[in-house]
Scaffold this active site. Structure first.
Site, short mmCIF file in Angstrom:
data_model
loop_
_atom_site.label_atom_id
_atom_site.label_comp_id
_atom_site.label_asym_id
_atom_site.label_seq_id
_atom_site.Cartn_x
_atom_site.Cartn_y
_atom_site.Cartn_z
N CYS A 47 0.85 -1.24 0.00
CA CYS A 47 0.02 0.05 -0.11
C CYS A 47 0.82 1.29 0.00
O CYS A 47 2.08 1.26 0.49
CB CYS A 47 -0.87 0.13 1.18
SG CYS A 47 -2.09 1.51 1.12
N ASP A 49 0.36 3.83 1.71
CA ASP A 49 0.46 4.40 3.01
C ASP A 49 1.85 4.67 3.73
O ASP A 49 2.78 3.84 3.46
CB ASP A 49 -0.30 3.27 4.00
CG ASP A 49 -0.73 4.14 5.44
OD1 ASP A 49 0.29 4.58 6.07
OD2 ASP A 49 -1.88 3.98 5.75
N HIS A 103 -2.47 -4.04 4.89
CA HIS A 103 -2.12 -3.56 6.37
C HIS A 103 -3.51 -3.52 7.03
O HIS A 103 -4.56 -2.87 6.42
CB HIS A 103 -1.27 -2.32 6.50
CG HIS A 103 -1.99 -1.10 5.89
ND1 HIS A 103 -2.39 -0.15 6.50
CD2 HIS A 103 -1.91 -0.69 4.61
CE1 HIS A 103 -2.86 0.63 5.93
NE2 HIS A 103 -2.43 0.42 4.52
N CYS A 106 -6.44 -0.02 6.78
CA CYS A 106 -6.10 0.55 5.44
C CYS A 106 -7.09 1.75 5.26
O CYS A 106 -8.40 1.40 4.98
CB CYS A 106 -5.89 -0.60 4.54
SG CYS A 106 -5.59 0.15 2.88
ZN LIG Z 1 -3.40 1.01 2.83
#
Ligand SMILES: [Zn+2]
Ligand SMILES: [Zn+2]
Lengths: 216, 211
Positions: A47, A49, A103, A106
């Site tokens: 991701c 992130d 994760h 998310c």
């Molecule tokens: Zn994420």
């Protein structure tokens, strides 16, 4: 977190210089070696992130892991971007392992399940709703909202592993070389640890090739 | 099978060390991480293993929102990159967007030739190869292929920034809250980042440069 925020990003170049100096001090050959090329063992599909820098959380240094990161670690079949990454990693770099890592918590997965028109994000996030639909009865039974999202995060990772297995690059390489192996993992912020979902790669490949076989 | 499994054991062990050491240094670290993310930067970089953004910028988890693909290309109709931009700029509200290319880039090297990389990669790299054609005389004048590859990487960063400037979320954020865009090159041979100016060439004294 505040400490990092006030540590101004205007100093990103200074940070970088400090890092480069340190590497040279630790190992004078460091950059000379990097210059020669890359032969990473791993492809990481994770991701976007900011809290999951793949190399840092796995203890790997520069040159060890090829990386693709997008919203909610999706592998969509019509996406030339991710397909180019898989192609290059498998066919040119000959990576041995592909890790799809989601994760818990998310934001992309949460956004996908929010009843709202998100414009350009709609076609991307739609893929997550499709994962939900595939597992609707299981997910609907989970009453706790947080737990339901966590499970959706896991199921999404498994589905994206499946999408990697559907590619010609993977199927051909695995038939010829016996690699790469696909792994599904989830990262937890509460303890910083990776959880292995232990997908059955061989079984998944076999199941998929009933309909999606691209090798002759 | 033995050595394959070892490679996985290695990064799992690396992760346990990361989790242990981080918690030891700051026991509240992971509970803070669970609260959310407030990165200032969206980083669009190459998938190349030698350019781990958070490591080379000496940053911590939580500081840089990341998209990495082959040769850090931003193509106008790419839904993947568009979604990353929409989410990071429109929802997470980063303050700066960085496109970072690098020297010795495999994508840039391949863009100097018409080698057949397979249909998928040929299609992905086509716009970069067009850059080579467009700037042929400038590139021909450079001393060697490393220099040409580095220049194509710079031109590609600039071209990606041009595409980004037309993205609706970026247009809005530039107008409403002063979002800024920056092009950079990571020099693999020295480990140093440098900022590009508007034209996509070297800039000695950059916005973020301490000197
Ligand atoms: Zn994420
Ligand atoms: Zn590259």
């Amino acid at each position: 977190m505040q400490k990092y925020l006030t540590q101004s990003h205007d100093r990103i170049f200074e940070n970088n210089r400090v890092w480069a100096e340190e590497q040279k001090k630790k190992n004078p050959e460091f950059f000379a070696k990097l210059k020669e090329g890359q032969s990473p063992d791993y492809l990481w599909i994770g991701c976007s992130d900011s809290r999951i820098p793949a190399e840092a959380i796995t203890g790997l240094g520069p040159g060890e892991m090829f990386i693709h990161r997008n919203i909610a670690n999706l592998v969509c079949n019509v996406d030339l971007n991710v397909m180019s990454v898989v192609n290059y990693a498998v066919r040119h770099l000959k990576v041995k392992h592909i890790v799809v890592c989601g994760h818990y918590g998310c934001g992309g997965v949460k956004a996908a399940m929010t009843p709202k028109d998100m414009g350009l994000l709609n076609p991307w996030l739609r893929n997550i709703r499709d994962v939900y639909r595939l597992h609707e009865s299981e997910l609907d039974k989970i009453e706790d909202e947080e737990k339901r999202y966590d499970r959706l995060v896991e199921l999404n990772v498994v589905e994206q592993c499946r999408n990697v297995v559907k590619t010609a690059a993977l199927q051909t390489s695995y038939k010829e070389n016996g690699y790469p192996i696909v792994h599904g993992w989830v990262f937890g912020f509460h303890d910083g640890r990776l959880v292995d979902l232990k997908i059955d790669f061989e079984g998944m490949l076999k199941g998929i090739q009933k309909l999606y076989n691209l090798t002759d | 099978m033995g050595s394959f499994a070892d490679a996985i054991d290695r990064i799992v062990a690396g992760n346990r060390v990361f989790a242990h050491d981080t918690a030891e240094q700051d026991p509240k670290y992971f509970s803070k991480l669970s609260e959310g993310q407030w990165p200032d930067i969206l980083w669009i970089g190459c998938a190349d293993s030698r350019v781990p953004e958070t490591t080379i910028c000496n940053c911590k988890p939580g500081e840089i929102f990341v998209h990495r693909n082959i040769a850090n290309c931003v193509h106008p109709h790419d839904v993947n990159t568009s979604a990353v931009v929409q989410y990071s700029v429109g929802v997470v509200k980063v303050k700066k967007v960085v496109v970072c290319g690098h020297t010795m880039c495999g994508g840039a090297n391949h863009s100097l030739t018409d080698d057949d990389l397979g249909e998928t990669l040929n299609t992905w790299l086509h716009p970069m190869r067009e850059l080579r054609r467009k700037h042929k005389s400038e590139l021909d004048a450079l001393p060697d292929n490393n220099a040409r590859s580095a220049r194509v990487a710079e031109l590609n960063v600039q071209s990606s920034l041009n595409v980004l400037r037309e993205h609706p979320a970026i247009k809005q954020a530039v107008n409403e809250r002063g979002l800024t865009l920056h092009g950079m090159i990571f020099d693999i041979t020295s480990g140093q980042l440098r900022l590009l100016d508007e034209g996509g060439s070297k800039k000695s004294n950059g916005l973020w440069s301490p000197n």
